[in-house]
Design a protein around this motif. Structure first.
Motif, PDB file in Angstrom:
ATOM      1  N   SER A   1      -2.079  -4.805  -5.545  1.00 32.76           N
ATOM      2  CA  SER A   1      -2.950  -4.172  -4.556  1.00 32.76           C
ATOM      3  C   SER A   1      -2.325  -4.242  -3.180  1.00 32.76           C
ATOM      4  CB  SER A   1      -4.337  -4.846  -4.546  1.00 32.76           C
ATOM      5  OG  SER A   1      -4.935  -4.789  -5.818  1.00 32.76           O
ATOM      6  N   ARG A   2      -2.782  -3.318  -2.335  1.00 31.83           N
ATOM      7  CA  ARG A   2      -2.291  -3.265  -0.951  1.00 31.83           C
ATOM      8  C   ARG A   2      -3.361  -2.608  -0.093  1.00 31.83           C
ATOM      9  NH1 ARG A   2       3.237  -0.223   0.112  1.00 31.83           N
ATOM     10  NH2 ARG A   2       3.979  -2.129  -0.879  1.00 31.83           N
ATOM     11  N   PRO A   3      -3.711  -3.199   1.079  1.00 32.47           N
ATOM     12  CA  PRO A   3      -4.667  -2.537   1.985  1.00 32.47           C
ATOM     13  C   PRO A   3      -4.032  -1.303   2.610  1.00 32.47           C
ATOM     14  CG  PRO A   3      -3.779  -4.545   2.972  1.00 32.47           C
ATOM     15  CD  PRO A   3      -3.286  -4.520   1.557  1.00 32.47           C
ATOM     16  N   LEU A   4      -4.842  -0.258   2.781  1.00 34.01           N
ATOM     17  CA  LEU A   4      -4.350   0.990   3.379  1.00 34.01           C
ATOM     18  C   LEU A   4      -4.561   0.939   4.891  1.00 34.01           C
ATOM     19  CD1 LEU A   4      -5.730   3.531   0.774  1.00 34.01           C
ATOM     20  CD2 LEU A   4      -3.342   2.893   1.138  1.00 34.01           C
ATOM     21  N   PRO A   5      -3.501   1.146   5.682  1.00 33.16           N
ATOM     22  CA  PRO A   5      -3.625   1.050   7.148  1.00 33.16           C
ATOM     23  C   PRO A   5      -4.659   2.029   7.690  1.00 33.16           C
ATOM     24  CG  PRO A   5      -1.320   1.152   6.466  1.00 33.16           C
ATOM     25  CD  PRO A   5      -2.138   1.455   5.249  1.00 33.16           C
ATOM     26  N   GLY A   6      -5.441   1.559   8.668  1.00 30.12           N
ATOM     27  CA  GLY A   6      -6.399   2.425   9.322  1.00 30.12           C
ATOM     28  C   GLY A   6      -7.698   2.603   8.562  1.00 30.12           C
ATOM     29  N   THR A   7      -7.843   2.002   7.406  1.00 32.41           N
ATOM     30  CA  THR A   7      -9.053   2.108   6.594  1.00 32.41           C
ATOM     31  C   THR A   7      -9.381   0.734   6.015  1.00 32.41           C
ATOM     32  OG1 THR A   7      -7.976   2.527   4.457  1.00 32.41           O
ATOM     33  CG2 THR A   7      -8.280   4.418   5.920  1.00 32.41           C
ATOM     34  N   PRO A   8     -10.648   0.535   5.600  1.00 28.72           N
ATOM     35  CA  PRO A   8     -10.992  -0.717   4.896  1.00 28.72           C
ATOM     36  C   PRO A   8     -10.728  -0.632   3.411  1.00 28.72           C
ATOM     37  CG  PRO A   8     -12.986   0.568   5.298  1.00 28.72           C
ATOM     38  CD  PRO A   8     -11.847   1.356   5.903  1.00 28.72           C
ATOM     39  N   TRP A   9      -9.954   0.340   2.989  1.00 29.05           N
ATOM     40  CA  TRP A   9      -9.721   0.580   1.568  1.00 29.05           C
ATOM     41  C   TRP A   9      -8.574  -0.277   1.033  1.00 29.05           C
ATOM     42  CZ3 TRP A   9      -9.528   6.674   1.827  1.00 29.05           C
ATOM     43  CH2 TRP A   9     -10.785   7.141   2.251  1.00 29.05           C
ATOM     44  N   THR A  10      -8.554  -0.411  -0.285  1.00 31.34           N
ATOM     45  CA  THR A  10      -7.489  -1.138  -0.984  1.00 31.34           C
ATOM     46  C   THR A  10      -6.953  -0.261  -2.105  1.00 31.34           C
ATOM     47  OG1 THR A  10      -8.513  -3.270  -0.505  1.00 31.34           O
ATOM     48  CG2 THR A  10      -6.886  -3.196  -2.285  1.00 31.34           C
ATOM     49  N   LEU A  11      -5.626  -0.072  -2.121  1.00 29.51           N
ATOM     50  CA  LEU A  11      -4.964   0.698  -3.183  1.00 29.51           C
ATOM     51  C   LEU A  11      -4.476  -0.268  -4.260  1.00 29.51           C
ATOM     52  CD1 LEU A  11      -3.636   3.274  -4.366  1.00 29.51           C
ATOM     53  CD2 LEU A  11      -1.663   2.791  -2.896  1.00 29.51           C
ATOM     54  N   THR A  12      -4.793   0.028  -5.513  1.00 29.13           N
ATOM     55  CA  THR A  12      -4.402  -0.824  -6.639  1.00 29.13           C
ATOM     56  C   THR A  12      -3.663   0.008  -7.670  1.00 29.13           C
ATOM     57  OG1 THR A  12      -6.345  -2.247  -6.309  1.00 29.13           O
ATOM     58  CG2 THR A  12      -5.210  -2.390  -8.434  1.00 29.13           C
ATOM     59  N   VAL A  13      -2.496  -0.477  -8.074  1.00 23.97           N
ATOM     60  CA  VAL A  13      -1.700   0.154  -9.134  1.00 23.97           C
ATOM     61  C   VAL A  13      -1.738  -0.752 -10.358  1.00 23.97           C
ATOM     62  CG1 VAL A  13       0.615   0.845  -9.842  1.00 23.97           C
ATOM     63  CG2 VAL A  13      -0.207   1.414  -7.570  1.00 23.97           C
ATOM     64  N   LEU A  14      -2.035  -0.146 -11.516  1.00 26.59           N
ATOM     65  CA  LEU A  14      -2.148  -0.898 -12.768  1.00 26.59           C
ATOM     66  C   LEU A  14      -1.015  -0.486 -13.691  1.00 26.59           C
ATOM     67  CD1 LEU A  14      -5.997  -0.490 -13.248  1.00 26.59           C
ATOM     68  CD2 LEU A  14      -4.814  -2.477 -12.365  1.00 26.59           C
ATOM     69  N   SER A  15      -0.077  -1.392 -13.925  1.00 27.46           N
ATOM     70  CA  SER A  15       1.087  -1.116 -14.773  1.00 27.46           C
ATOM     71  C   SER A  15       0.834  -1.658 -16.177  1.00 27.46           C
ATOM     72  CB  SER A  15       2.346  -1.769 -14.179  1.00 27.46           C
ATOM     73  OG  SER A  15       2.581  -1.315 -12.867  1.00 27.46           O
ATOM     74  N   HIS A  16       1.091  -0.806 -17.170  1.00 27.78           N
ATOM     75  CA  HIS A  16       0.862  -1.201 -18.559  1.00 27.78           C
ATOM     76  C   HIS A  16       1.758  -2.384 -18.947  1.00 27.78           C
ATOM     77  CE1 HIS A  16      -1.409   2.439 -19.002  1.00 27.78           C
ATOM     78  NE2 HIS A  16      -0.379   3.188 -18.668  1.00 27.78           N
ATOM     79  N   LEU A  17       1.196  -3.283 -19.758  1.00 24.09           N
ATOM     80  CA  LEU A  17       1.960  -4.426 -20.259  1.00 24.09           C
ATOM     81  C   LEU A  17       2.489  -4.193 -21.676  1.00 24.09           C
ATOM     82  CD1 LEU A  17      -0.197  -7.422 -19.027  1.00 24.09           C
ATOM     83  CD2 LEU A  17       1.869  -6.501 -18.012  1.00 24.09           C
ATOM     84  N   LYS A  18       2.244  -3.008 -22.226  1.00 20.39           N
ATOM     85  CA  LYS A  18       2.658  -2.748 -23.607  1.00 20.39           C
ATOM     86  C   LYS A  18       4.164  -2.916 -23.780  1.00 20.39           C
ATOM     87  CE  LYS A  18       2.979   0.941 -27.043  1.00 20.39           C
ATOM     88  NZ  LYS A  18       3.080  -0.028 -28.124  1.00 20.39           N
ATOM     89  N   GLN A  19       4.933  -2.296 -22.877  1.00 13.35           N
ATOM     90  CA  GLN A  19       6.384  -2.358 -23.031  1.00 13.35           C
ATOM     91  C   GLN A  19       6.896  -3.800 -22.873  1.00 13.35           C
ATOM     92  OE1 GLN A  19       8.512   0.086 -20.278  1.00 13.35           O
ATOM     93  NE2 GLN A  19      10.437  -0.081 -21.349  1.00 13.35           N
ATOM     94  N   VAL A  20       6.329  -4.544 -21.910  1.00  9.87           N
ATOM     95  CA  VAL A  20       6.748  -5.935 -21.712  1.00  9.87           C
ATOM     96  C   VAL A  20       6.415  -6.765 -22.947  1.00  9.87           C
ATOM     97  CG1 VAL A  20       6.368  -8.004 -20.331  1.00  9.87           C
ATOM     98  CG2 VAL A  20       6.534  -5.778 -19.219  1.00  9.87           C
ATOM     99  N   ASP A  21       5.195  -6.586 -23.489  1.00 10.13           N
ATOM    100  CA  ASP A  21       4.799  -7.352 -24.666  1.00 10.13           C
ATOM    101  C   ASP A  21       5.651  -6.993 -25.878  1.00 10.13           C
ATOM    102  OD1 ASP A  21       1.261  -7.293 -23.826  1.00 10.13           O
ATOM    103  OD2 ASP A  21       2.856  -8.667 -23.253  1.00 10.13           O
ATOM    104  N   ASP A  22       5.934  -5.689 -26.038  1.00  5.72           N
ATOM    105  CA  ASP A  22       6.749  -5.272 -27.186  1.00  5.72           C
ATOM    106  C   ASP A  22       8.142  -5.891 -27.129  1.00  5.72           C
ATOM    107  OD1 ASP A  22       4.659  -3.825 -28.119  1.00  5.72           O
ATOM    108  OD2 ASP A  22       5.406  -1.875 -27.454  1.00  5.72           O
TER     109      ASP A  22
END
Length: 626
Positions: A285-306
């Motif tokens: 996650s990362r806060p977006l400048p100038g807003t009270p919002w938070t950007l979140t990126v969700l990366s799949h763990l399938k490849q890491v687990d495999d």
């Protein structure tokens, strides 16, 4: 001896199981840690891209509410002027807002007086028009009245459309007259996110998901809402009384650098299709400048687990084989111990040779499998890199257009003002019967519209996404197009451009859209290098040398130091201050020219300043081009 044999076999079996478990667990943990580290690095890059695209989308409209204060009819309507007692002023402003909304591509534009009533709106023709509505309860109105500007994401109370509201206070002679509001749709940005393999979402300060690449995630909550917060939502109607159900995100473990392992319950086939492994993600996650919002990126763990599981399986198999080989060698040694010395020596040599052959064969097989996996991964990485490069080139072009927006607005305001004056004069001359003057005014109006069409045509051509197909490109014409797009910036910098181009001009086989992006990047860097100089000078050259076309861009700035020269084309290296750039411009430019079969180099000119040289193969001799 025979009584101890079963116990010995049991101990060997237990030892084998312990070794297999330890080797498998160790290999799994190491592979998983390495995979998570790589996934975190990739996730940070994706955060940069998503954040830049969202800031760019909002930034396109940030200036628009304040510009309504330049229209006298808008101010007159808000202060209830006596100049329009007949009621004609309100329809004129409504029509103006409707036309402006269509041109800007926004959802709606409307005006609110100081009491919170909507007095004019772009959707005035619709049955569900905003005109007459009471919006004093909206936070963006109160924020704009208090601080001058308001920003708010919510769902419309009339049509139920979600959007981002940008509000600005309108004043005249330091007297507050009302608030101008622009409602912008972020739906197109969400659609672009759905094409990427990594899900992303934006949440507000209360944990409500307001944007998401997965449709079912939108307007859900990342954490339980307090009753106080729900009451505030009911008062402001920010989400138009939506249920705001929990997303079901559960934090499993915290990692370094703020990353987390999370899981999301599979409550619909749509979400299940996005991630294949029980909803487990690496969340960054990362806060977006100038807003009270938070950007979140969700990366799949399938490849890491495999990968971790496959490495653990390989470790277990190798451990078992080595253990069995050891047992076999030990048993053979025990059975051959009583043999003759010569035959024992010969047999041991044979066994050693056989063991080495088996080990070498196993090593070669493992190496071959690993090489095949690395080849497949490299092919996938090259495809991903190419797609990311194309998106960064397009983002760079849109960033240039954003930087030019002020100059473009100035260029278009002058013809618009002239059109308004000429058309008004034409009516009066027509009433007088002065047809010659009316004809002259109409001819001047046609010339002004041609000029406006030329400006917007250049922007539309530059902004479109490159097809990637190579074609014959006149290089001097490409230089002129790049200078035309940077004209306002050159004027503001008081820069002198010295352009040298032979006739007939050289023609090269390349992509004109991407070539112009490279030239704009180099000319923009030259202007940045000479920032603060009273009379900056840029020299642009084009010539044919053998079978190569050479383009040069030289500035008269301080030049490049040794550190910059040694890292010039490395990714994320920049000499600009924080916020001035990501350090990807020269790297992407070099890759683009390399795709054309050419080269891009940079050095210092003997007489001072930096010199960048592009060499591209000619499609044919310059003398054959007409």
């Amino acid at each position: 001896m025979s009584s101890h044999r079963p116990l010995r076999y049991l101990l060997l079996l237990i030892s084998l199981i312990i070794l297999m478990v330890m080797s498998g667990f160790g290999a799994y943990r190491i592979a998983q840690q390495l995979g998570l580290a790589d996934l975190q690095t990739t996730g940070l890059h994706r955060l940069d891209l998503y954040s830049a695209s969202l800031e760019r989308e909002i930034g396109k409209y940030a200036f628009l509410p304040g510009t309504l204060g330049l229209e006298r009819d808008v101010l007159a309507l808000l202060e209830k002027s006596n100049h329009d007692k007949s009621g004609k002023l309100e329809p004129q402003v409504n029509a103006y807002l409707e036309q402006l909304n269509e041109r800007a591509g926004t959802l709606s534009i409307y005006l609110i007086d100081t009491n919170g009533h909507v007095v004019a709106s772009s959707n005035w023709r619709r049955a569900d028009s905003f005109v007459g509505e009471e919006l004093a309860f909206r936070p963006y109105f109160r924020e704009a009245m208090e601080s001058g500007h308001g920003r708010f994401f919510g769902i419309g109370t009339t049509r139920g459309e979600p959007g981002y509201y940008l509000a600005s206070k309108l004043t005249d002679d330091n007297e507050t007259l009302g608030v101008a509001v622009i409602k912008v749709s972020l739906e197109q940005l969400e659609k672009s996110w759905t094409t990427v393999e990594t899900p992303a979402m934006v949440s507000d300060e209360n944990g409500v998901v307001i944007l998401g690449s997965v449709a079912n995630w939108k307007f859900t909550t990342l954490r339980p809402l307090e009753e106080k917060t729900r009451t505030a939502f009911d008062q402001t109607q920010q989400y138009n009384r939506r249920a705001l159900k929990p997303l079901g995100l559960k934090e499993l473990r915290e990692l370094d650098h703020g990353a987390r392992l999370v899981s999301i319950a599979k409550d619909s086939p749509e979400i299940a299709s996005v991630y294949p492994v029980a909803g487990r993600f690496l969340a960054q996650s990362r806060p977006l400048p100038g807003t009270p919002w938070t950007l979140t990126v969700l990366s799949h763990l399938k490849q890491v687990d495999d990968i971790a599981q496959s490495r653990a399986a390989v470790a277990v198999v190798v451990t078992a084989l080595l253990f069995m080989f050891g047992l076999m060698a030990n048993e053979r040694r025990r059975h051959l111990k009583d043999r003759l010395a010569a035959r024992e020596a010969l047999q041991q040599a044979h066994d050693e040779l056989e063991r080495k052959v088996n080990e070498r064969t196993a090593d070669l097989s493992a190496t071959n499998l690993q090489l095949q996996d690395e080849i497949t991964e490299r092919i996938r990485a090259e495809r991903t890199l190419r797609a990311a490069q194309d998106e960064l080139v397009q983002a760079g072009k849109l960033a240039v257009i954003g930087q030019l927006s002020t100059g473009i607005a100035h260029e278009l305001n002058q013809p618009l003002a002239a059109l308004r004056t000429l058309s008004g004069n034409g009516v009066r001359f027509l009433d007088r019967g002065d047809l010659n003057t009316v004809r002259t005014n109409l001819e001047r109006i046609a010339q002004l519209t041609d000029r406006m069409g030329l400006i917007t045509g250049q922007l539309r051509t530059f902004a479109r996404k490159s097809s990637g197909q190579l074609q014959a490109v006149p290089l001097c014409n490409a230089l002129d197009n790049s200078l035309a797009l940077l004209e306002q910036r050159l004027i503001q910098a008081n820069a002198e451009v010295r352009r040298y181009c032979p006739l007939p001009e050289p023609v090269a086989l390349c992509d004109v859209n991407r070539l112009e992006q490279v030239l704009i990047n180099l000319i923009g860097n030259a202007l940045d290098a000479m920032e603060g100089q009273p009379a900056p000078v840029i020299e642009l050259g084009c010539e044919s040398i053998g079978q190569q076309a050479r383009l040069t861009v030289r500035d008269h700035g301080p030049g490049l130091d040794d550190t910059a020269l040694s890292h010039l084309f490395e990714a994320f290296f920049t000499t600009k201050q924080a916020g001035g750039g990501l350090g990807l411009g020269l790297t992407i430019s070099a890759d683009i020219i390399r795709d054309f079969g050419g080269t891009l180099t940079g050095t210092n000119h003997p007489e001072g300043g930096a010199l960048f040289t592009l060499e591209i193969p000619l499609i044919h001799k310059a003398g054959q081009h007409e």
